[in-house]
Motif scaffolding. Structure first.
Motif, PDB file in Angstrom:
ATOM      1  N   GLY A   1      39.573  40.896  33.697  1.00  0.00           N
ATOM      2  CA  GLY A   1      38.373  40.608  34.675  1.00  0.00           C
ATOM      3  C   GLY A   1      37.956  42.057  35.098  1.00  0.00           C
ATOM      4  O   GLY A   1      37.746  42.929  34.383  1.00  0.00           O
ATOM      5  N   GLU A   2      37.713  42.177  36.514  1.00  0.00           N
ATOM      6  CA  GLU A   2      36.941  43.449  37.083  1.00  0.00           C
ATOM      7  C   GLU A   2      37.979  44.606  37.078  1.00  0.00           C
ATOM      8  O   GLU A   2      37.578  45.592  36.854  1.00  0.00           O
ATOM      9  N   GLU A   3      39.088  44.387  37.091  1.00  0.00           N
ATOM     10  CA  GLU A   3      40.134  45.594  36.937  1.00  0.00           C
ATOM     11  C   GLU A   3      40.216  46.269  35.742  1.00  0.00           C
ATOM     12  O   GLU A   3      39.780  47.350  35.366  1.00  0.00           O
ATOM     13  N   ARG A   4      39.887  45.243  34.667  1.00  0.00           N
ATOM     14  CA  ARG A   4      39.722  45.719  33.084  1.00  0.00           C
ATOM     15  C   ARG A   4      38.585  46.316  33.203  1.00  0.00           C
ATOM     16  O   ARG A   4      38.359  47.464  32.332  1.00  0.00           O
TER      17      ARG A   4
ATOM     18  N   LEU B   1      35.215  51.461  32.301  1.00  0.00           N
ATOM     19  CA  LEU B   1      34.335  52.327  32.799  1.00  0.00           C
ATOM     20  C   LEU B   1      34.776  53.783  33.073  1.00  0.00           C
ATOM     21  O   LEU B   1      34.132  54.790  32.619  1.00  0.00           O
ATOM     22  N   TYR B   2      36.131  53.732  33.556  1.00  0.00           N
ATOM     23  CA  TYR B   2      36.594  55.301  33.558  1.00  0.00           C
ATOM     24  C   TYR B   2      36.911  55.872  32.183  1.00  0.00           C
ATOM     25  O   TYR B   2      36.470  57.139  32.265  1.00  0.00           O
ATOM     26  N   ALA B   3      37.276  55.170  31.278  1.00  0.00           N
ATOM     27  CA  ALA B   3      37.570  55.857  30.047  1.00  0.00           C
ATOM     28  C   ALA B   3      36.349  56.144  29.205  1.00  0.00           C
ATOM     29  O   ALA B   3      36.151  56.982  28.940  1.00  0.00           O
TER      30      ALA B   3
ATOM     31  N   GLU C   1      34.388  52.224  40.080  1.00  0.00           N
ATOM     32  CA  GLU C   1      34.911  51.395  41.273  1.00  0.00           C
ATOM     33  C   GLU C   1      34.018  50.609  42.339  1.00  0.00           C
ATOM     34  O   GLU C   1      34.375  50.275  43.147  1.00  0.00           O
ATOM     35  N   HIS C   2      32.758  50.489  41.531  1.00  0.00           N
ATOM     36  CA  HIS C   2      31.674  49.853  42.435  1.00  0.00           C
ATOM     37  C   HIS C   2      31.826  48.163  42.587  1.00  0.00           C
ATOM     38  O   HIS C   2      31.983  47.712  43.851  1.00  0.00           O
TER      39      HIS C   2
END
Length: 406
Positions: free
Chosen positions: A151-154, A159-161, A201-202
Motif C-alpha cells: 500500500g502507501e508504505e510501499r 519514492l525514496y529509492a 512522505e506526502h
C-alpha cells in the motif's frame, strides 16, 4: 505463529528478517551500537572539513573557504541524515542490515578521503564516488523495505529509492560542469535532496521514533563538539610548546573550553523529543540542524585559527581571527534557539536569553586577543542566567500548584 516485531528481536543476530516498520511508540528505544559505530566514521569526515576550513581562513581566503566548508559539511550532514531517519523507522538489525550499513560506512570514509581535493581544487570525483557507495546501500535498504511492505508504505519506500537514485545522477554535474558553476549546482541539488523526504512522505509517514531521533541528533552534536574539544586541546598544547606566547594562548584555550561547555549545556537543556509530534515539526527541526552542526564544528576551526594568528602563523588580522570564533559561536546560539530551545522557553526573558547572548558574543570580536575568552565568559553567563530563570519559574509554578491544591 506470528512473526515477532523487529524491536523484539533487536540484537538477536537473525540472518534475514522481514523489514517492517518499527513502532513509533516503542518503549525504551535508544541508539544501537551499530549506529554509534556509524557515527564514529563521521568524526573523520567532520575533522577533514574543519581542517580545510582552518587552512582557508588562516590564509585569508574567507570567501572560498566558507563556500567550500558549507558544501562539504552539507555532504557529510546529509549522508548522516539519510541513514539516521531510515534506521529510526526500519532498523531490523539482522545480518543483511548490518552488512549494508557497513558498506555505507565505507562510503563515508571514501567521502572523507576526497574532502581535501574537493575543498582545495574543486575536484569532486572521490566525494561523488563515496556518495555513490552510500547511496547504493541506502537504495538497497529502501527497496528491501518496499518488498516487505504494501500500500502507501510501499509507495513511500519506492519514492525514496527513486528520489535518492535520481539525486545521485544529478550530482554528476559536479564532475562535468566548470568550476564557477559547481557551487550553484550544489545549492540546487541540496534543495532537491531535502525535497525528497517531503515528497516521499506526502501520503504516508515513516515510523521514525521521536525519542530515538532526538537522541541520534544529540549524539551527533556531541561528535561535532568533540572535534571542537580537540581544537581546544591543540590550544593548550600550543600554549605549553610556545612559551613566549603563553600569556596570549592560555586565554584562547580557556575561552574555547568555556564556549564548548556552554554549547553542550545550551543544547541539552530541553527535552526536544516532546516537540517532534509530526513530520512538519520534525523535518524543520532536523533540517535546521545543518546550521547547528555546522556552526558547532566551525567553533573548533575558529579556535585553531585564533591560535595560529596569535603565534604569527596566520596571514589575517586579530579581528578576523577573533571573528572566526565569535561568528560561529553566535550562529550556534541563535540556531539552537531558533529550531530547538524556543519551543520550551516560557516568558519573554527566557526567550531573549540566547538571541541577546548571540549579539553580545559578536560584540566580543572587537576585544582583540581577549575576544575568545570574553566570548567564553558571555557563553558561561548565558548558561547561568538560563538556569536561574528556569529554576525561578519552576519554583513559582510549584508554589502556584500548591496554592491551587489547597
Amino acid at each position: 505463529m506470528s512473526e515477532p516485531s523487529p524491536g523484539a528481536s533487536h540484537g538477536s543476530g537473525h540472518v534475514l528478517r522481514r523489514m517492517t516498520a518499527r513502532g513509533r511508540d516503542e518503549a525504551h528505544r535508544t541508539a544501537t551500537p551499530l549506529e554509534l559505530f556509524f557515527d564514529l566514521c563521521f568524526v573523520v569526515a567532520v575533522a577533514q572539513a574543519g581542517r580545510q576550513l582552518v587552512h582557508a581562513l588562516a590564509e585569508g581566503h574567507q570567501g572560498t573557504g566558507l563556500i567550500g566548508y558549507l558544501m562539504m559539511f552539507f555532504a557529510i550532514w546529509w549522508a548522516w541524515v539519510n541513514f539516521s531517519w531510515f534506521s529510526s523507522a526500519y532498523d531490523t538489525d539482522d545480518v543483511l542490515y548490518r552488512v549494508v550499513t557497513l558498506v555505507q560506512m565505507a562510503g563515508v570514509l571514501i567521502l572523507a578521503a576526497g574532502i581535501p581535493r574537493a575543498f582545495e581544487h574543486g575536484e569532486f570525483t572521490v566525494v561523488w564516488f563515496g556518495y555513490l557507495v552510500m547511496r547504493l546501500a541506502l537504495v538497497t535498504q529502501w527497496l528491501r523495505a518496499a518488498r516487505s511492505c504494501a500500500g502507501e508504505e510501499r509507495r513511500t519506500a519506492l519514492l525514496y529509492a527513486v528520489g535518492v537514485s535520481l539525486c545521485q545522477v544529478g550530482w554528476l554535474g559536479l564532475l562535468l560542469l566548470p568550476q564557477h558553476a559547481k557551487p550553484w549546482l550544489f545549492l540546487v541539488m541540496a534543495v532537491v535532496e531535502m525535497s525528497v523526504p517531503a515528497i516521499a512522505e506526502h501520503r504516508h509517514t515513516t515510523g521514525w521514533h521521536p525519542h530515538h531521533i532526538a537522541e541520534r541528533y544529540g549524539l551527533f552534536t556531541i561528535i561535532v563538539l568533540g572535534e571542537t574539544v580537540s581544537a581546544a586541546t591543540v590550544a593548550v598544547q600550543s600554549a605549553v610548546d610556545e612559551h613566549e606566547a603563553l600569556g596570549t594562548l592560555l586565554p584562547i584555550a580557556g575561552g574555547g573550553l568555556l564556549i564548548i561547555f556552554a554549547a553542550y549545556w545550551i543544547y541539552f537543556a530541553v527535552p526536544i523529543h516532546l516537540h517532534l509530534a509530526s513530520n512538519r515539526q520534525a523535518f524543520l527541526w532536523g533540517y535546521g540542524h545543518y546550521l547547528v552542526f555546522g556552526s558547532a564544528a566551525a567553533i573548533g576551526a575558529g579556535i585553531e585559527v585564533a591560535i595560529e594568528e596569535a603565534v604569527g602563523k596566520a596571514h589575517i588580522s586579530t579581528f578576523a581571527a577573533s571573528g572566526a570564533v565569535t561568528v560561529a559561536t553566535a550562529l550556534f546560539m541563535f540556531s539552537v534557539w531558533l529550531i530547538h530551545s524556543r519551543h520550551h522557553k516560557r516568558g519573554l526573558a527566557q526567550q531573549l536569553i540566547l538571541p541577546v547572548s548571540a549579539v553580545l558574543v559578536l560584540a566580543c570580536t572587537f576585544a582583540g586577543h581577549a575576544a575568545v575568552l570574553l566570548a567564553g565568559v558571555v557563553a558561561t553567563a548565558t548558561v547561568a542566567v538560563g538556569v536561574t530563570l528556569t529554576s525561578r519559574r519552576a519554583a513559582a509554578e510549584r508554589t502556584t500548584d500548591t496554592a491551587e491544591g489547597k
